[in-house]
Design a protein around this motif. Structure first.
Motif, short mmCIF file in Angstrom:
data_model
loop_
_atom_site.label_atom_id
_atom_site.label_comp_id
_atom_site.label_asym_id
_atom_site.label_seq_id
_atom_site.Cartn_x
_atom_site.Cartn_y
_atom_site.Cartn_z
N ALA A 8 49.05 -3.13 -48.64
CA ALA A 8 47.71 -2.66 -49.02
C ALA A 8 47.79 -1.83 -50.30
CB ALA A 8 47.10 -1.85 -47.89
N ILE A 9 48.86 -1.06 -50.47
CA ILE A 9 49.05 -0.28 -51.71
C ILE A 9 49.24 -1.24 -52.89
CG2 ILE A 9 50.59 1.33 -52.91
CD1 ILE A 9 51.19 2.60 -50.14
N VAL A 10 50.04 -2.27 -52.68
CA VAL A 10 50.25 -3.27 -53.74
C VAL A 10 48.91 -3.89 -54.13
CG1 VAL A 10 51.29 -5.53 -54.26
CG2 VAL A 10 52.64 -3.76 -53.08
N GLN A 11 48.13 -4.28 -53.13
CA GLN A 11 46.85 -4.93 -53.42
C GLN A 11 45.86 -3.99 -54.12
OE1 GLN A 11 46.26 -6.48 -49.34
NE2 GLN A 11 46.15 -8.51 -50.31
N GLU A 12 45.97 -2.70 -53.82
CA GLU A 12 45.07 -1.73 -54.44
C GLU A 12 45.40 -1.51 -55.93
OE1 GLU A 12 44.86 1.98 -52.30
OE2 GLU A 12 43.69 2.96 -53.89
N TYR A 13 46.67 -1.58 -56.28
CA TYR A 13 47.07 -1.21 -57.64
C TYR A 13 47.52 -2.37 -58.52
CZ TYR A 13 46.62 3.62 -56.23
OH TYR A 13 46.11 4.81 -55.80
N VAL A 14 47.71 -3.55 -57.93
CA VAL A 14 48.25 -4.67 -58.73
C VAL A 14 47.34 -5.89 -58.63
CG1 VAL A 14 50.27 -6.12 -59.15
CG2 VAL A 14 50.58 -3.85 -58.14
#
Ligand code: FE2
Ligand code: FE2
Length: 128
Positions: A8-14
């Motif tokens: 979810a962090i990856v999807q939020e920032y990348v």
């Protein structure tokens, strides 16, 4: 922190697909070596998955990966993962002392090489 919250962090920032593919490749390699070395596959996998999460928002070595650390801490990412992420970049000065830190550095390199080789088309080979 689990794999879903890390992704979810990856999807939020990348948003760049190639960058996401790179982190997924490093995740897969990290999981493989964690199993081989009888280490924590979830921990190693999440470390690979997150290691470049801030490259799009911090695309210079003045910032990446240091400037991403407060975000990771805010999201509750374990310090062991954060230290490994810092250690994957020489310029942070954070030494690679643990097996996981060394694994991340190696997997980052080898997956880059494999991806580059895979992208060479047979029709390009005559030029080599
Ligand atoms: Fe990086
Ligand atoms: Fe990387």
């Amino acid at each position: 922190m689990n794999r879903d919250s890390a992704f979810a962090i990856v999807q939020e920032y990348v948003s760049n697909e190639n960058l996401i593919r790179h982190m997924l490749a490093v995740e897969a390699a990290m999981r493989f070596y964690a199993e081989k070395l009888e280490q924590d596959q979830e921990l190693w996998g999440m470390t690979g998955l997150l290691h470049d999460f801030d490259w799009e928002i911090h695309p210079t070595l003045d910032e990446h990966p240091m400037a991403g650390v407060p975000i990771l801490r805010d999201k509750g990412v374990p310090e062991e993962i954060i230290q490994a992420i810092l250690s994957h970049a020489e310029h942070t000065g954070v030494p690679r002392t643990t097996l996981m830190q060394k694994g991340l550095f190696a997997c980052d390199e080898i997956t880059g090489l494999i991806t580059a080789v895979a992208l060479v088309r047979p029709t390009d080979l005559w030029m080599i």
